[in-house]
Design a protein around this motif. Sequence first.
Motif, mmCIF file in Angstrom:
data_model
loop_
_atom_site.group_PDB
_atom_site.id
_atom_site.type_symbol
_atom_site.label_atom_id
_atom_site.label_comp_id
_atom_site.label_asym_id
_atom_site.label_seq_id
_atom_site.Cartn_x
_atom_site.Cartn_y
_atom_site.Cartn_z
ATOM 1 N N LYS A 15 33.787 34.318 49.807
ATOM 2 C CA LYS A 15 32.578 35.079 49.484
ATOM 3 C C LYS A 15 32.826 36.574 49.607
ATOM 4 C CE LYS A 15 29.639 31.284 50.885
ATOM 5 N NZ LYS A 15 28.716 30.751 51.871
ATOM 6 N N ILE A 16 33.584 36.982 50.627
ATOM 7 C CA ILE A 16 33.909 38.397 50.798
ATOM 8 C C ILE A 16 34.758 38.893 49.632
ATOM 9 C CG2 ILE A 16 35.241 40.002 52.231
ATOM 10 C CD1 ILE A 16 34.246 38.419 54.664
ATOM 11 N N LEU A 17 35.718 38.091 49.191
ATOM 12 C CA LEU A 17 36.553 38.479 48.051
ATOM 13 C C LEU A 17 35.724 38.632 46.781
ATOM 14 C CD1 LEU A 17 39.758 36.330 48.563
ATOM 15 C CD2 LEU A 17 39.585 38.811 48.628
ATOM 16 N N LEU A 18 34.791 37.727 46.560
ATOM 17 C CA LEU A 18 33.950 37.820 45.368
ATOM 18 C C LEU A 18 33.053 39.053 45.426
ATOM 19 C CD1 LEU A 18 33.003 36.597 42.684
ATOM 20 C CD2 LEU A 18 31.273 35.371 43.988
ATOM 21 N N ILE A 19 32.441 39.294 46.558
ATOM 22 C CA ILE A 19 31.558 40.457 46.696
ATOM 23 C C ILE A 19 32.340 41.754 46.548
ATOM 24 C CG2 ILE A 19 30.112 41.716 48.344
ATOM 25 C CD1 ILE A 19 29.149 38.950 49.334
ATOM 26 N N SER A 20 33.524 41.817 47.144
ATOM 27 C CA SER A 20 34.319 43.040 47.028
ATOM 28 C C SER A 20 34.819 43.246 45.602
ATOM 29 C CB SER A 20 35.484 43.026 48.012
ATOM 30 O OG SER A 20 36.334 41.947 47.762
ATOM 31 N N SER A 21 35.131 42.181 44.898
ATOM 32 C CA SER A 21 35.555 42.345 43.508
ATOM 33 C C SER A 21 34.392 42.811 42.630
ATOM 34 C CB SER A 21 36.159 41.062 42.964
ATOM 35 O OG SER A 21 35.211 40.033 42.924
ATOM 36 N N SER A 56 42.503 47.988 45.862
ATOM 37 C CA SER A 56 41.765 46.722 45.771
ATOM 38 C C SER A 56 42.033 46.005 44.457
ATOM 39 C CB SER A 56 40.267 46.964 45.920
ATOM 40 O OG SER A 56 39.980 47.487 47.185
ATOM 41 N N LEU A 57 42.296 46.762 43.393
ATOM 42 C CA LEU A 57 42.615 46.149 42.111
ATOM 43 C C LEU A 57 43.914 45.353 42.171
ATOM 44 C CD1 LEU A 57 41.740 48.910 39.519
ATOM 45 C CD2 LEU A 57 40.687 46.675 39.733
ATOM 46 N N LEU A 78 35.145 30.175 44.500
ATOM 47 C CA LEU A 78 34.727 31.542 44.203
ATOM 48 C C LEU A 78 35.914 32.432 43.874
ATOM 49 C CD1 LEU A 78 31.968 32.125 46.895
ATOM 50 C CD2 LEU A 78 31.680 31.635 44.481
ATOM 51 N N ASN A 79 37.095 32.000 44.237
ATOM 52 C CA ASN A 79 38.284 32.786 43.933
ATOM 53 C C ASN A 79 38.535 32.866 42.433
ATOM 54 O OD1 ASN A 79 39.029 33.335 46.656
ATOM 55 N ND2 ASN A 79 39.650 31.203 46.813
ATOM 56 N N LEU A 80 38.204 31.832 41.731
ATOM 57 C CA LEU A 80 38.334 31.858 40.274
ATOM 58 C C LEU A 80 37.412 32.912 39.674
ATOM 59 C CD1 LEU A 80 39.493 30.616 37.681
ATOM 60 C CD2 LEU A 80 37.571 29.021 37.741
ATOM 61 N N PHE A 81 36.193 32.973 40.159
ATOM 62 C CA PHE A 81 35.249 33.969 39.669
ATOM 63 C C PHE A 81 35.672 35.379 40.061
ATOM 64 C CE2 PHE A 81 32.666 30.078 40.050
ATOM 65 C CZ PHE A 81 32.394 29.906 38.705
ATOM 66 N N SER A 82 36.267 35.503 41.218
ATOM 67 C CA SER A 82 36.792 36.796 41.645
ATOM 68 C C SER A 82 37.912 37.259 40.716
ATOM 69 C CB SER A 82 37.295 36.701 43.081
ATOM 70 O OG SER A 82 37.854 37.917 43.492
ATOM 71 N N LEU A 83 38.774 36.342 40.328
ATOM 72 C CA LEU A 83 39.837 36.686 39.377
ATOM 73 C C LEU A 83 39.267 37.085 38.020
ATOM 74 C CD1 LEU A 83 42.544 33.998 40.130
ATOM 75 C CD2 LEU A 83 42.729 36.457 40.462
ATOM 76 N N ILE A 84 38.228 36.418 37.596
ATOM 77 C CA ILE A 84 37.594 36.742 36.316
ATOM 78 C C ILE A 84 36.965 38.136 36.378
ATOM 79 C CG2 ILE A 84 35.695 36.127 34.764
ATOM 80 C CD1 ILE A 84 36.348 33.178 35.451
ATOM 81 N N VAL A 85 36.300 38.448 37.472
ATOM 82 C CA VAL A 85 35.675 39.764 37.629
ATOM 83 C C VAL A 85 36.737 40.856 37.666
ATOM 84 C CG1 VAL A 85 34.342 41.207 39.221
ATOM 85 C CG2 VAL A 85 33.580 38.900 38.722
ATOM 86 N N MET A 86 37.840 40.612 38.349
ATOM 87 C CA MET A 86 38.896 41.618 38.424
ATOM 88 C C MET A 86 39.587 41.797 37.066
ATOM 89 S SD MET A 86 38.446 42.841 41.280
ATOM 90 C CE MET A 86 39.806 43.923 41.571
ATOM 91 N N THR A 87 39.710 40.737 36.291
ATOM 92 C CA THR A 87 40.254 40.857 34.943
ATOM 93 C C THR A 87 39.331 41.692 34.074
ATOM 94 O OG1 THR A 87 41.299 38.701 35.177
ATOM 95 C CG2 THR A 87 41.057 39.560 32.940
ATOM 96 N N LEU A 88 38.028 41.456 34.189
ATOM 97 C CA LEU A 88 37.047 42.258 33.472
ATOM 98 C C LEU A 88 37.149 43.724 33.881
ATOM 99 C CD1 LEU A 88 34.473 42.333 31.645
ATOM 100 C CD2 LEU A 88 33.180 42.043 33.754
ATOM 101 N N THR A 89 37.340 43.971 35.158
ATOM 102 C CA THR A 89 37.475 45.337 35.652
ATOM 103 C C THR A 89 38.707 46.016 35.066
ATOM 104 O OG1 THR A 89 36.419 44.667 37.714
ATOM 105 C CG2 THR A 89 37.601 46.747 37.727
ATOM 106 N N LEU A 90 39.819 45.316 35.039
ATOM 107 C CA LEU A 90 41.032 45.889 34.461
ATOM 108 C C LEU A 90 40.853 46.175 32.971
ATOM 109 C CD1 LEU A 90 43.761 43.811 36.280
ATOM 110 C CD2 LEU A 90 43.308 46.258 36.515
ATOM 111 N N LEU A 91 40.150 45.311 32.272
ATOM 112 C CA LEU A 91 39.888 45.556 30.857
ATOM 113 C C LEU A 91 38.997 46.776 30.654
ATOM 114 C CD1 LEU A 91 39.394 41.921 29.553
ATOM 115 C CD2 LEU A 91 41.374 43.416 29.212
#
Length: 100
Positions: A15-21, A56-57, A78-91
């Motif tokens: 949950k912390i990883l998802l919120i931070s992402s 953090s990226l 939730l780690n999968l969703f965190s990876l998706i959010v970070m991919t969106l951020t990089l894009l």
Amino acid sequence: METTSSSFHNTIINKILLISSILVCLFWILSRTIDVYNYAIVGAIYEMLWLPCIVSLIIIPLVSLIFLIKDKFNLRSLNLFSLIVMTLTLLIIYNVINII
């Protein structure tokens, strides 16, 4: 009688990883849409936070991927969703997605 469920549970770390992402993604979206140097205080906050956000990226996707592997690639993790959010951020950072 108490029964234990064998269903998947997300931990506090997930949950912390998802919120931070999500927070890192919001930081980069706001920095792309707002003129951060228009006001001195906003520019100072941006200058203090950009380096931790760049770190953090790199760290968040690696840790999320490690935990996702430990969870045996569970789609409810939730780690999968965190990876998706970070991919969106990089894009967003690389201007693939124009948000303006």
